[in-house]
Design an enzyme around this catalytic site. Structure first.
Site, PDB file in Angstrom:
ATOM      1  N   ARG A 176       0.845  -1.187   0.000  1.00  0.00           N
ATOM      2  CA  ARG A 176       0.000   0.000   0.000  1.00  0.00           C
ATOM      3  C   ARG A 176       0.884   1.243   0.000  1.00  0.00           C
ATOM      4  NH1 ARG A 176      -3.439  -2.537  -1.720  1.00  0.00           N
ATOM      5  NH2 ARG A 176      -5.545  -2.935  -0.964  1.00  0.00           N
TER       6      ARG A 176
ATOM      7  N   HIS B  39      -0.085   0.832  -9.679  1.00  0.00           N
ATOM      8  CA  HIS B  39      -0.904   0.010  -8.781  1.00  0.00           C
ATOM      9  C   HIS B  39      -1.585  -1.123  -9.555  1.00  0.00           C
ATOM     10  CE1 HIS B  39      -3.129   0.221  -4.680  1.00  0.00           C
ATOM     11  NE2 HIS B  39      -3.029  -1.039  -5.096  1.00  0.00           N
TER      12      HIS B  39
END
Length: 313
Positions: free
Chosen positions: A228, A276
């Site tokens: 993350r 991502h």
């Protein structure tokens, strides 16, 4: 039964159509009116607007469209119903593919060979064997364990760190704050697959980067973060790259996403950026799993992958 899909990522229509193919007799809505909201039983979400789930009085469970659930738990108005994370072979395989790809690219001097190709330079570079390279994986959940097994199969020496102690055959494991320091000091390449929690937020900071092993077969330490963006300080990573504490980095996540065009990470010669996508959720593969969970739960069976809210994962 009515199901809400609320996704700020990939087109929610794709998820609606994929879920409908598995639950053809159920009503699936994207933007419910007040009457529809009162009838919603399940919510399938990714970065849902804050407060939207609190307006669903009949809600029985919330499913995250991904392995992470921090985007769900960050809503202070979240209703007291089970939050379910995705545990899927497709998602796990995609993450392991990314980790193996980036580890091999750093080990086999991919950056230097790409630079040589641009310069039409024919030069052999030293490439250590996998057995000479230690890879430390931070986060030993489903994703971390699978990546560890696949790196082991290639001959790497694999280490692992988790918040609490875990025993895994063939892997030296560490835990706790002291264990993290020891794991960093023993790893040539550090792979971060941790969830984002109050304990892990901002973990990759100056102190973390200063603890990295400096003498490695690669010429310096390498960081791979596919967990993350909130785990890292982008500025701290840039500083460590520029002062030599960090040799290279592969980053799939960032403090701000999309990564601003003004970020120095885009153009840094020793950073590999992906948007991502290390383990992108496939609507077809994951909707089938969510549908089976909903059918079983509707029949009175327990949900699989329910999140411990106190731990954050």
């Amino acid at each position: 039964m009515t199901i809400l899909i609320s996704s700020a990522g990939e087109s929610p229509e794709l998820w609606r159509d994929a879920l409908a193919a598995n639950l053809p007799d159920e009503t699936i809505v994207l933007s419910p009116d007040e009457d529809e909201a009162s009838r919603i039983d399940y919510a399938v979400v990714w970065q849902q607007p804050r407060g939207i789930l609190a307006r669903l009085p009949g809600l029985k469970a919330i499913f995250s469209l991904g392995a992470g659930v921090d985007h769900v738990l960050s809503d202070p108005t979240l209703p007291d119903v089970p939050v379910v994370r995705i545990v899927a072979e497709d998602l796990t395989n995609r993450m392991s593919e990314y980790v193996v790809w980036r580890v091999l690219d750093h080990m086999r001097q991919g950056r230097l060979y790409r630079e040589q190709q641009t310069a039409a330079l024919w030069r052999d570079r030293s490439q250590p064997a996998a057995a000479a390279v230690s890879v430390g994986i931070l986060g030993l959940g489903e994703l971390g364990r699978d990546a560890a097994r696949k790196l082991q199969a290639l001959g790497f020496k694999v280490l692992g760190w988790s918040r609490t102690q875990r025993a895994i055959d063939g892997i030296e494991t560490y835990s706790g704050r002291d264990g993290l320091t020891a794991c960093l000091a023993a790893s040539d390449i550090v792979v971060v697959l941790l969830p984002l929690t109050d304990e892990t937020r901002g973990l990759i900071d100056d102190s973390f980067l200063s603890a990295l092993k400096q003498r490695t077969p690669l010429g310096g330490p390498v960081l791979i973060n596919a967990g993350r963006g909130g785990l890292q300080s982008d500025d701290a990573i840039l500083s460590a790259l520029n002062d030599g504490r960090l040799m290279e980095a592969s980053l799939d996540v960032f403090e701000q996403e999309p990564l601003p065009a003004s970020s120095a990470l885009w153009a840094h010669p020793r950073v590999f950026v992906t948007p991502h996508v290390a383990a992108s959720s496939d609507p077809v593969a994951l909707s089938a799993l969510i549908a089976r969970q909903i059918v079983r739960h509707k029949a009175g069976e327990s949900l699989v992958g329910v999140v411990d809210r106190s731990a954050g994962y």
